[in-house]
Design an enzyme around this catalytic site. Structure first.
Site, PDB file in Angstrom:
ATOM      1  N   ASP A   1      -5.419   7.392  68.349  1.00 31.47           N
ATOM      2  CA  ASP A   1      -4.058   8.218  67.499  1.00 31.47           C
ATOM      3  C   ASP A   1      -3.668   7.717  69.076  1.00 31.47           C
ATOM      4  O   ASP A   1      -3.781   7.329  70.036  1.00 31.47           O
ATOM      5  CB  ASP A   1      -5.376   9.168  67.367  1.00 31.47           C
ATOM      6  CG  ASP A   1      -4.024  10.724  66.295  1.00 31.47           C
ATOM      7  OD1 ASP A   1      -2.891   9.580  66.843  1.00 31.47           O
ATOM      8  OD2 ASP A   1      -4.542  11.034  65.979  1.00 31.47           O
TER       9      ASP A   1
HETATM   10  C1  BGC Z   1      -1.325  12.072  64.363  1.00 33.98           C
HETATM   11  C2  BGC Z   1      -1.629  10.698  63.150  1.00 33.98           C
HETATM   12  C3  BGC Z   1      -0.148   9.980  63.226  1.00 33.98           C
HETATM   13  C4  BGC Z   1       0.033   9.741  64.561  1.00 33.98           C
HETATM   14  C5  BGC Z   1       1.207   8.765  64.413  1.00 33.98           C
HETATM   15  C6  BGC Z   1      -0.843  11.738  65.749  1.00 33.98           C
HETATM   16  O1  BGC Z   1      -0.141  12.899  66.471  1.00 33.98           O
HETATM   17  O2  BGC Z   1      -1.962  12.450  64.378  1.00 33.98           O
HETATM   18  O3  BGC Z   1      -2.032  11.624  62.133  1.00 33.98           O
HETATM   19  O4  BGC Z   1      -1.369   8.977  62.364  1.00 33.98           O
HETATM   20  O5  BGC Z   1       0.505  10.713  65.288  1.00 33.98           O
HETATM   21  O6  BGC Z   1       2.073   8.958  63.594  1.00 33.98           O
END
Ligand code: BGC
Length: 703
Positions: free
Chosen positions: A265
């Site tokens: 993530d």
């Molecule tokens: C989130 C993810 C997301 C990623 C990219 C993160 O902060 O937890 O769900 O896909 O950002 O935007």
């Protein structure tokens, strides 16, 4: 290309330098800050967004084919000409915004969710996106957590069905097709269990609960062929998910046979330092890579440290090569080596077509859940003059919900106008967004509809609340309105179950509309005025008060289950234990009766047929969701008091009876047993065919 994927990758890997391999493991944001030199040197494997800007809440700068092609050209100038894969959060629609995922789950219609995902794939791919960070398939039992909006609710059976359908919708039969995209099941795993509903916080989940409740959607996504997964932010049982080799490698690859790649993530590799399991960036990178995180989303830590860790012997070339192999495998399957560019003419033909809008409208209608309808107040068509009041009266993009970076407010017919368009000609609609004015106007109308709830930014990532009641000021308006004696309908827009206990008592009718997406206004009008009928059912329990969470229907019985006279029971002294509305609950504009529950045998051998008659006893056509629940009465570990095992929609005319038939297979009774193995245990079971998780006809069988 006829060459088989593995041969192709072997050939490529044999020519790659360690730096080029590490490049494949590196994802950076696309934008003015993206270094053309790094692209030309093959040191970036993926770009996030293809156009830069932040996602999450609100609209961000959209991607487009020209930008993606520009970056792709730079990447293809590199020695080995390995194409980039462009990723973006395409969560519940792209330009055509569908209902939020939690609402989609309320449709109990995975097929429809798959169709919506397929449209999202086609739109996003036209703008150069080949990879979505979706579906989000985290089970959630605590509505304080803002990200409850992004998943399918509390149930592993529904969650697994939705996960598989969404993966198939995004990817189709082959995600090499130009209008399909690679899915990314996230956030593996247990992210929904963060303590106190605080996003990013830690959580503890026992192994049986992890396996039987939180993992089924992931296993379903893997079986459905998801190309990628994303590791979660959570510190689970003391091991950050991004560094958990047992879960990312032993379970995901060795047990489930996943052969795609895992992306971290956002910055979660770097965050291993904050978690306190890594001393520095090099240590963080080694832990994440070894655990099974092949791609580092934007922390830059792989890019900065892996080459020197390789040099000083802290990581082996074999480990880096294996990770690069997995990334290249998905790129090859995605057809990027043969089709790296996006046709710039496709977007104009693909984005926001009439057909997509129609599906968005149907989906929004099918997601809304009728919670109360005293004296058959709804549909409202018999009233002449109706006041619509509340903070959603002029809503446009407020109908979208969280994570809609590509939705545009100007594409939405404002709620007020949409209701006018749909209302019968003889109905006069008045509107008021100010409470004081609403209370004055209400005296002069025949019925009042309050459209209230949460702004989308109050739900989603990092939008946790400590109080599940309506946002400030709204309860007061409902209370004041309810004293006027006008028939009162409450429509709630929200990204989570809200504790609306008082408002349910004060209003005559309550419709839960969630955040319904681009066609939400018209869909609402169609339900309110009876052009459509409500058929959604709750995919998550509704608490009476914040203090009831975590709350979920598939709980354990305890040693002291609730009884009517119950003292010293699992209760609160100031609140009933039961939820305000249970999982699976929802009304229609007619009523249904269940009768004649039959089992094909007293003992399940391989499988069992279960049937019941469902009759529409009311005056209008309607759709019932017949639900199959099971309870395993005695186990080597305590078992849930009910577990959903199947569900079927029945469209019934007034007076019509149909027999609903379920097949229950032995493997559906398997669970994680006391010795840690998965399987069934012989004994007695209860089975229900039911309108929700609290009621229904019950029978017994043996295994
Ligand atoms: C989130 C993810 C997301 C990623 C990219 C993160 O902060 O937890 O769900 O896909 O950002 O935007």
């Amino acid at each position: 290309m006829t060459q088989n994927t593995e041969e192709f990758i072997n050939h490529l890997l044999a020519q790659m330098t360690p730096a080029e391999m590490i490049g494949q493991l590196t994802q950076f944001s696309a934008g003015p800050e993206t270094s053309p030199d790094l692209l030309r040197q093959g040191q970036i494997g993926s770009l996030f967004n293809a156009s830069g800007a932040l996602t999450g809440q609100g609209q961000s700068k959209s991607s487009n084919a020209a930008t993606a092609n520009y970056f792709q050209n730079l990447a293809l100038e590199a020695r080995l000409k390995i194409p980039l894969i462009f990723g973006r959060d395409v969560i519940h629609g792209y330009r055509t915004v569908f209902p939020i995922p939690l609402a989609q789950a309320a449709s109990f219609n995975p097929e429809l969710a798959g169709q919506a995902a397929s449209i999202a794939a086609s739109e996003a791919s036209a703008d150069g996106i080949k990879w979505t960070f979706a579906p989000m398939i985290d089970i959630a039992r605590d509505a304080r957590w803002g990200r409850v909006a992004e998943g399918s609710g509390e149930d592993p059976c529904l969650g697994a069905d939705m996960a598989a359908a969404l993966v198939r919708g995004f990817q189709g039969d082959s995600y090499s097709a130009p209008d399909k995209i690679v899915a990314c099941a996230k956030h593996y795993v247990g992210y929904g269990a963060s303590e106190g509903g605080r996003d990013y916080d830690g959580g503890e989940i026992s192994e049986p609960t992890l396996r039987d409740v939180y993992m089924p959607p992931y296993q379903a996504a893997v079986s459905a062929g998801t190309g990628t997964l994303m590791s979660a932010f959570i510190d689970l049982n003391g091991v950050p998910a991004t560094a958990n080799r047992r879960l990312l490698t032993d379970v995901l690859r060795s047990e489930w046979g996943f052969d795609g790649f895992v992306v971290s993530d956002w910055d979660s590799v770097g965050e291993l330092i904050h978690h306190g399991v890594a001393e520095d960036e090099a240590h963080a990178a080694i832990q994440a890579l070894r655990a099974g995180v092949e791609m580092d989303m934007v922390s830059g830590v792989y890019h900065k440290t892996l080459a020197s860790s390789l040099q000083n012997g802290k990581i082996s070339l074999g480990e880096i090569e294996e990770a690069a192999r997995r990334v290249l495998r998905i790129k090859h399957r995605a057809g990027l080596f043969t089709q790296p560019f996006t046709d710039p003419d496709r977007a104009a033909l693909t984005l926001l077509t009439d057909k997509s809008r129609q599906l968005a409208r149907k989906f929004a209608r099918d997601c809304m859940v009728l919670l109360k309808n005293e004296h058959k107040l709804l549909p409202l068509s018999r009233f002449r003059r109706i006041l619509v009041a509340g903070n959603f009266v002029h809503a446009t993009s407020e109908l979208f919900g969280t994570w809609t970076p590509d939705g545009r407010a100007e594409d939405v017919t404002p709620l007020e106008e949409a209701l006018r368009q749909v209302a019968p000609n003889n109905v006069e609609l008045w509107f008021a967004d100010q409470p004081d004015l609403a209370l004055i106007l209400a005296q002069q109308v025949d019925a009042v509809v309050l459209v209230l709830g949460e702004h989308p930014w109050r739900s989603g990532e990092n939008a946790n609340v400590s109080q599940l009641e309506l946002p400030p000021g709204q309860a007061e308006l409902v209370a004041a309105m309810s004293t006027l004696g006008k028939p009162l309908t409450l429509v709630v827009f929200a990204g989570r179950p809200l504790a609306i206990t008082r408002q349910v008592a004060q209003a005559d009718a309550v419709l839960y509309a969630w955040h319904p997406g681009i066609e939400g206004g018209a869909a609402l009008g169609e339900i309110l005025f009876g052009l459509g009928s409500p058929s959604g059912r709750l995919p998550i329990s509704f608490p009476r008060a914040t203090g009831q969470v975590p709350i979920y229907y598939n709980q354990k019985n305890s040693g002291r289950p609730i009884t009517p006279d119950g003292e010293f029971r699992t209760r609160y002294v100031d609140l009933p234990t039961a939820p305000l509305f249970p999982f699976g609950y929802g009304l229609a504009y007619t009523q249904f009766e269940y009768s004649n529950l039959k089992l094909s045998a007293e003992t399940l051998r391989g499988s069992l047929q279960i049937s019941a008659d469902v009759t529409n006893t009311g005056p209008r056509p309607g759709t019932e969701l017949a639900q199959l629940y099971v309870r395993d009465l005695v186990g080597s570990l305590t078992r849930p008091i009910r577990e959903l095992k199947g569900y079927q929609h029945l469209h019934l005319q007034p007076g019509e009876t149909r027999t609903v038939k379920f097949t229950l297979r032995e493997e559906q009774l398997a669970f994680t047993r006391a010795d840690g193995t998965r399987g069934v245990e012989p004994g007695q079971f209860h089975v229900w065919v039911a309108p929700d998780s609290q009621r229904g006809l019950r029978a017994e069988f043996w295994l």
